[in-house]
Design an enzyme around this catalytic site. Sequence first.
Site, short mmCIF file in Angstrom:
data_model
loop_
_atom_site.label_atom_id
_atom_site.label_comp_id
_atom_site.label_asym_id
_atom_site.label_seq_id
_atom_site.Cartn_x
_atom_site.Cartn_y
_atom_site.Cartn_z
N GLU A 256 0.63 -1.10 -0.09
CA GLU A 256 0.05 -0.04 0.07
C GLU A 256 0.74 1.27 -0.10
O GLU A 256 0.52 2.27 -0.71
CB GLU A 256 -1.00 0.11 1.22
CG GLU A 256 -2.15 -1.25 1.22
CD GLU A 256 -2.81 -0.91 -0.15
OE1 GLU A 256 -3.41 0.23 -0.20
OE2 GLU A 256 -2.97 -2.01 -0.80
N TRP A 259 1.99 1.74 -3.56
CA TRP A 259 1.05 2.27 -4.51
C TRP A 259 1.07 3.90 -4.27
O TRP A 259 0.69 4.70 -5.22
CB TRP A 259 -0.46 1.72 -4.00
CG TRP A 259 -0.67 0.64 -4.72
CD1 TRP A 259 -1.09 -0.89 -4.37
CD2 TRP A 259 -1.37 0.59 -6.08
NE1 TRP A 259 -1.64 -1.59 -5.15
CE2 TRP A 259 -1.72 -0.67 -6.28
CE3 TRP A 259 -1.57 1.51 -6.97
CZ2 TRP A 259 -2.35 -1.11 -7.46
CZ3 TRP A 259 -2.34 1.17 -8.05
CH2 TRP A 259 -2.49 -0.31 -8.55
N TRP A 287 -21.05 11.02 -19.98
CA TRP A 287 -21.58 10.98 -18.67
C TRP A 287 -22.87 11.54 -18.47
O TRP A 287 -23.32 12.51 -19.18
CB TRP A 287 -20.76 11.43 -17.64
CG TRP A 287 -19.29 11.13 -17.92
CD1 TRP A 287 -18.15 11.84 -18.26
CD2 TRP A 287 -18.80 10.16 -17.00
NE1 TRP A 287 -16.98 11.11 -18.22
CE2 TRP A 287 -17.43 9.94 -17.43
CE3 TRP A 287 -19.36 9.06 -16.52
CZ2 TRP A 287 -16.34 8.97 -17.04
CZ3 TRP A 287 -18.32 8.08 -15.98
CH2 TRP A 287 -17.30 8.20 -16.28
N ASN A 322 -11.42 2.04 3.33
CA ASN A 322 -10.88 2.02 1.98
C ASN A 322 -11.47 1.11 0.92
O ASN A 322 -11.81 1.62 -0.10
CB ASN A 322 -9.37 1.36 2.20
CG ASN A 322 -8.48 2.60 2.67
OD1 ASN A 322 -8.64 3.73 2.84
ND2 ASN A 322 -7.47 1.84 3.25
N TRP A 340 -16.07 10.87 -13.02
CA TRP A 340 -15.29 10.62 -11.83
C TRP A 340 -14.80 11.80 -11.18
O TRP A 340 -14.48 11.91 -10.00
CB TRP A 340 -14.15 9.70 -12.15
CG TRP A 340 -13.21 10.22 -13.24
CD1 TRP A 340 -13.29 10.07 -14.67
CD2 TRP A 340 -12.07 11.04 -13.09
NE1 TRP A 340 -12.15 10.56 -15.25
CE2 TRP A 340 -11.53 11.15 -14.49
CE3 TRP A 340 -11.45 11.52 -11.77
CZ2 TRP A 340 -10.50 12.13 -14.45
CZ3 TRP A 340 -10.31 12.44 -12.24
CH2 TRP A 340 -9.76 12.45 -13.40
N TRP A 363 -9.82 7.07 -8.07
CA TRP A 363 -10.86 7.57 -8.68
C TRP A 363 -10.98 6.91 -10.20
O TRP A 363 -11.74 6.70 -10.67
CB TRP A 363 -11.37 8.99 -8.43
CG TRP A 363 -11.95 9.45 -7.27
CD1 TRP A 363 -11.81 9.80 -6.27
CD2 TRP A 363 -13.62 8.98 -7.37
NE1 TRP A 363 -12.76 9.70 -5.45
CE2 TRP A 363 -13.95 9.37 -6.12
CE3 TRP A 363 -14.50 8.74 -8.28
CZ2 TRP A 363 -15.35 9.33 -5.75
CZ3 TRP A 363 -15.89 8.52 -7.91
CH2 TRP A 363 -16.20 8.90 -6.50
#
Length: 432
Positions: A256, A259, A287, A322, A340, A363
């Site tokens: 993590e 990341w 969208w 999360n 988004w 996102w």
Amino acid sequence: MKIAAFWFRRDLRLEDNAGLYHALKGEHPVLPVFIFDTNILEELEEKADRRVQFIHQHIVALDKQLQQWGSALEVHHGTPGEAFAQLTAKYDIACVYTNRDYEPYASRRDEEIARFLKQHDIAFRTFKDQVVFDYSEVVKDDGKPYTVFTPYSKKWLSLLTDDHLRSYSTLKYKDHFHKVNHKAIPSLQSLGFTAGRQAFPPEAIDEALIRHYSKTRDIPAIEGTSRLGVHLRFGTISIRTLARRAGALSETFLSELIWREFFMMILWHFPRVINTSFREEYDRIKWRNHEKEFERWCTGQTGYPIVDAGMRQLNATGFMHNRVRMIAASFLTKHLLIDWRWGEAYFAKKLLDYDLAANNGNWQWAAGCGCDAAPYFRIFSPQRQTEKFDPGGQYLKAWLPDLGSEDYPEPMVDHTVARERCLAAYKKALQR
């Protein structure tokens, strides 16, 4: 007397602070400086912003520590340009030290300050501190940045040595701070913000939690995540200390942290991702962007309990688990076909641990348009996610007191219908 200045930003601690360490080892006494940057503060819509309260609380604590050593934190409220104009008029500054920041605004700000200081024959020195590896250290053999996480992670781990995680013994040099009289820190109210009754997560590293992290991190009803995101965001904990201790306890937790650096380096190399999809063809998606549906999502009134619980937790506390963040993001972009960027901006307003790189990266991952993103046809079923990660309903009960009553809304969209609508919209955009 010539002095050096150390500019605190995303590194609100004295121990194991790379730039501060190098400043204190230099030849000049060090004046510690913090700027409440109005370029940032004036963009914040909520005057009870938890992050400003968090920063202010830690600035006060830093100042108290410095007072014990006969120094004090020089705090300014204004733009960085205004602050350094005042500082250079007040002090004979030989050099300004600071730690690097990788966000686009920070890069522009630092370029501006570097130019100003150069005009005054003042050196500007920056150091790596908020990451284990800098933007140019984990790249492909041809020098190009990675855009897929797995090879980036493998390279990151292959380069890691004990030296990368060694702490900077800053406090050995605490006598090198510039001796100044204490000046009162501006109050939160004078900055234009109000304090709420906010309990911030502790910065202590819970080794037992990290050891079991792979088994507990996806269960929102328990304290199975570290809650250290806000401390990493503002540097009240050292990434080196955390990575060193986590690496010995949990590969999953260390992943993590990798990341986090991956998304920071993506933002550095591809700053356009702030406003556009990493995979630019995804910007052709039509969208729906239905404002009333977006408002229902924001307020936790979608009729999908796991989504609503997450949004209500976020609005009430500034935190969302999360796993639930992924579910809520998937629901907005795929069930409702809302851009988004709308969801990313809402999280940016609400999250205590908001970090531009991670928020943007996650996102875009959820929407399928980012680097190394989930394929667009992967659409979370909120019901299945609930059955898997909150089978007893404890998380739902904690945040949805109206669940099961007449007050709780009906689902605003049918899952199967929404899934088919999403697939059709994505396919149409990507087949052009």
